[in-house]
Design a protein around this motif. Structure first.
Motif, short mmCIF file in Angstrom:
data_model
loop_
_atom_site.label_atom_id
_atom_site.label_comp_id
_atom_site.label_asym_id
_atom_site.label_seq_id
_atom_site.Cartn_x
_atom_site.Cartn_y
_atom_site.Cartn_z
N LEU B 438 30.04 40.63 45.44
CA LEU B 438 30.84 39.64 46.15
C LEU B 438 32.23 40.20 46.44
CD1 LEU B 438 29.88 36.46 44.12
CD2 LEU B 438 29.12 37.08 46.40
N PRO B 439 32.86 39.74 47.52
CA PRO B 439 34.21 40.21 47.81
C PRO B 439 35.19 39.69 46.76
CG PRO B 439 33.58 38.47 49.31
CD PRO B 439 32.37 38.79 48.52
N ALA B 440 36.20 40.51 46.50
CA ALA B 440 37.18 40.11 45.47
C ALA B 440 38.48 40.83 45.72
CB ALA B 440 36.64 40.46 44.08
N ALA B 441 39.57 40.12 45.57
CA ALA B 441 40.92 40.68 45.55
C ALA B 441 41.15 41.65 46.69
CB ALA B 441 41.17 41.35 44.20
N GLY B 442 40.91 41.21 47.88
CA GLY B 442 41.18 42.02 49.06
C GLY B 442 40.16 43.11 49.30
#
Lengths: 252, 518
Positions: B438-442
């Motif tokens: 999953l996408p995270a922190a930019g």
């Protein structure tokens, strides 16, 4: 009262009731998406159309909207040419220009991919869905349905072979004209090629907006328009949120 | 001055002489003009129980042994009793007489009685009514006699004794009985009883009817006494009409085995027209249909057809039957064909179909049936969503009924909110395993498919995930039909613009792609 007057008053209705002649073969069918209707006027009745685009482009959403609109008892088809009209402008909204058509005949979906499930109440028990096990069977089913002249729209979803025989394309186009049925093919590449009356190509953008391009239109203009199809919620990415708490929020 | 309106009861009778023999022989053209006899069953095996008039002319009599009969008439053809042919003939006679009178009763010995009160107004006269009955049976291969009188008993005696059509006018029954010999009462009178009565000087039925009932009951039994009362005009029992619930059936038998579809369609056409006629008479339609084909060399082929809506038109019935037989050919030539209605439904119109637009429900039903024959019944459906919280469990289909389209055309619109659109979501069947970060922190996320490219997916191999929504936790236990589900669902938006719905199993932590939003 002379027979001419009687015929003028009742003739068309009687003919339609006894199924002798004069199925509606002209006009435009609304898609149910106001932006698109304002852009192209609608899909031509009694013609073959194509909605093309990659996966997640919104083709199925557009198609289901079209079917739903056609099954609505209050659906209307606009008479006359396909010049782009604006609802707000009033050019297309006058009752005199609208011919009651939608809902008077059946609507079918031939799903070659066997993946589409129209789950809304509008389709429940009313929409005929044919889920053939091969493209060949699907085309034969399409031929049978077209020959019955009982359908307003038949949607064809899924991948068909690129090189459909010319004779088959011409036959489908002829049956469409005779039955007043619109066939809408939905896929990733053209199917009806030269026999297609309207080709609409959808191109998705990451923000959920879709660019609709009309690359072929026998009755109206070409061009492109950005549409919000709402086929999936637009999401806002918050870079400050940690992965475990990353929760996409729908933008109203 | 008031006039009393007297309604005189009238009863009709149709008698088919040698009924079992006629039933067994009527479908065989080769037996026309041949002296025929029927061999008995059980204790009467080896003896003639019925014979035709031609055989009687050549000396054959009931009760003779087969050898005696053949000696009297060398050309004699001896037939065996056929229970199915007999039942078919009874059914046919009943069907035919229903066109004459609504109340028909079976009296045994090839005799059918019917209530004829007032029917002369319908048919013009009682004579024309009887002629119509006889002609209707002749059309079904049976030679019959008919009579009408004030009582069923007298009508039955007249039909047995007089050829053709016999009308006994009210008050003239006694005159008829004066002319009938005592043997006209056999059966039910036994021959030895007839001989004993003849020894007493009785020659006609009228003379018998004048005997004292008590004395007859003492000497001959109660049955004969009841017969005597019947001769006097007392009906022994009321007319009990046969239930008119037998479903229409059309039967064809072939002399030679028939191969190929075209001759079969020719037969089917006549059967369908006959069924359509009978359905129209009854005001019914065919909701379920059976095609039973007797094959050469033994065996049967049975097909049951359930049209998408009850049918009444012969053309549509034929198209349906033809499609079925085209789809699955017979494995051998046929020697018999029976088309039966298994279930019928009342004929009814649809409200508003006159002005409802250009939807021809018959044409629609025919097209749906043809598509069913082409792609299979389970592939011609309409959505029937199920109430379930798991997305894949909401999918449900039901059979498509063309009337539904008609209802859609004339019904008021559902109160469905306009924004409840139409999300074009395509379920992957079966779901597809994937690796997801999953996408995270930019940092964008990533999805990788371990398998090769698959149609309808907005990615090939791998793609970046630019946004996601979730998790939506789903669990299924006892309240979910035992589904063992414990997962988090996410909506993934790819850098390419595609959108997917994926789930992560909370126990195995494996990812599965469920659907594509399109």
């Amino acid at each position: 009262m002379t027979s001419t007057v009687l015929d003028a008053l009742l003739g068309s209705r009687i003919r339609r009731g006894t199924h002798e002649t004069s199925l509606p073969t002209e006009g435009l069918l609304e898609t149910g998406i106001p932006d698109l209707d304002a852009f192209i006027g609608g899909l031509p009745r009694g013609r073959t159309c194509e909605i093309l685009g990659p996966a997640s482009a919104g083709k199925t959403t557009l198609l289901l909207s079209l079917l739903r609109q056609a099954m609505s008892p209050g659906a209307t088809a606009r008479d006359g040419d396909a010049a782009p009209r604006s609802r707000a402008g009033g050019a297309c909204g006058s009752p005199e220009e609208e011919v009651r058509a939608g809902g008077s005949r059946a609507v079918a979906l031939v799903d070659l991919s066997r993946t589409v499930f129209p789950g809304g109440r509008w389709a429940q028990g009313r929409l005929l869905v044919v889920r053939p096990k091969s493209a060949e069977l699907g085309l034969r089913a399409l031929d049978v349905l077209l020959s019955s002249a009982s359908f307003e729209i038949i949607a064809l979803v899924g991948s068909l072979p690129r090189g459909l025989p010319e004779a088959l394309r011409v036959r489908v186009a002829r049956l469409c004209r005779e039955a007043g049925t619109s066939v809408v093919a939905c896929g990733e590449h053209p199917v009806f090629s030269s026999c297609c009356a309207l080709r609409l190509e959808l191109d998705p953008l990451p923000d959920g907006v879709v660019v609709a391009r009309v690359t072929k239109n026998r009755q109206g203009p070409l061009g492109e328009r950005r549409l919000l199809l709402r086929h999936f919620p637009r999401l806002r990415v918050d870079a400050q949120v940690s992965p475990l708490r990353l929760v996409g929020q729908e933008v109203a | 001055m008031s006039t009393a309106l007297a309604i005189s009861r009238r009863a009709g009778c149709v008698h088919v002489p040698a009924f079992s023999l006629q039933a067994a022989a009527r479908r065989d053209l080769a037996l026309r003009g041949v002296p025929l006899a029927l061999e008995g069953e059980g204790p009467l095996r080896g003896r003639v129980v019925e014979c035709c008039a031609r055989a009687q002319d050549e000396g054959v009599q009931e009760g003779q042994t087969l050898a005696q009969a053949r000696a009297a008439c060398p050309r004699l053809r001896i037939l065996q009793a056929d229970a199915s042919a007999l039942a078919g003939a009874r059914h046919d006679v009943h069907e035919a007489l229903l066109e004459i009178s609504p109340r028909i009763a079976w009296s045994g010995q090839g005799t059918f009685c019917f209530d004829a009160t007032g029917l002369h107004r319908l048919h013009g006269s009682e004579t024309s009514m009887l002629v119509a009955a006889v002609e209707a049976l002749r059309g079904r291969g049976l030679v019959a006699r008919a009579a009408v009188a004030s009582t069923r008993f007298v009508a039955t005696l007249a039909a047995r004794a007089r050829p053709g059509a016999c009308v006994v006018r009210a008050g003239h029954e006694q005159a008829l009985l004066e002319t009938l010999p005592l043997r006209a009462l056999a059966p039910p009178l036994r021959l030895e009883q007839v001989e004993r009565l003849e020894l007493l000087g009785m020659r006609t039925v009228a003379q018998f009817s004048r005997l004292p009932p008590d004395g007859i009951a003492d000497r001959f039994g109660r049955e004969v006494a009841r017969l005597l009362l019947a001769c006097r005009g007392e009906e022994p029992a009321p007319l009990v009409a046969l239930p008119a619930t037998d479903l229409p059936r059309a039967v064809r038998e072939m002399d030679e085995p028939l191969a190929g579809l075209e001759p079969l369609v020719f037969l089917l056409k006549s059967c369908c027209e006959e069924l359509a006629d009978r359905l129209a008479q009854r005001g019914m339609t065919a909701a379920r249909l059976e095609i039973r084909v007797a094959l050469d060399g033994g065996g049967e082929d049975v097909r049951v057809l359930t049209p998408s809506r009850p049918l009444a038109a012969a053309k549509t019935l034929l198209a349906l039957a033809r499609l079925e037989l085209e789809e699955r050919r017979l494995r051998a030539p046929l020697i018999g064909l029976a088309l039966s209605i298994l279930e019928e439904a009342p004929l009814r119109g649809l409200s508003g179909e006159l002005f409802g637009g250009s939807l021809d429900v018959e044409a629609l039903a025919s097209a749906v049936d043809r598509v069913r024959a082409l792609v299979g019944s389970d592939s011609v459906v309409t959505p029937a969503p199920q109430a379930a919280h798991r997305r894949e469990a909401r999918v449900g289909w039901s059979a498509y009924a063309p009337e539904s389209a008609m209802r859609a055309a004339i019904a008021t619109p559902d109160e469905e909110p306009p924004d409840d659109l139409v999300a074009g979501e395509r379920l992957l069947d079966p779901p597809m395993l994937a690796c997801v970060r999953l996408p995270a922190a930019g940092r964008p996320g990533e999805i990788v498919l371990p398998t090769a490219e698959r149609a309808a997916l907005p990615l090939c191999g791998r793609a970046d995930i630019v946004a996601c929504a979730g998790p939506v936790r789903l669990m299924g236990e006892w309240w979910d039909g035992g589904a063992d589900v414990d997962r988090d669902e996410y909506l993934l938006v790819l850098a390419t613009g595609g959108a997917l719905r994926a789930s992560r199993d909370r126990r195995s932590r494996s990812w599965t792609l469920l659907s594509v939003l399109d």
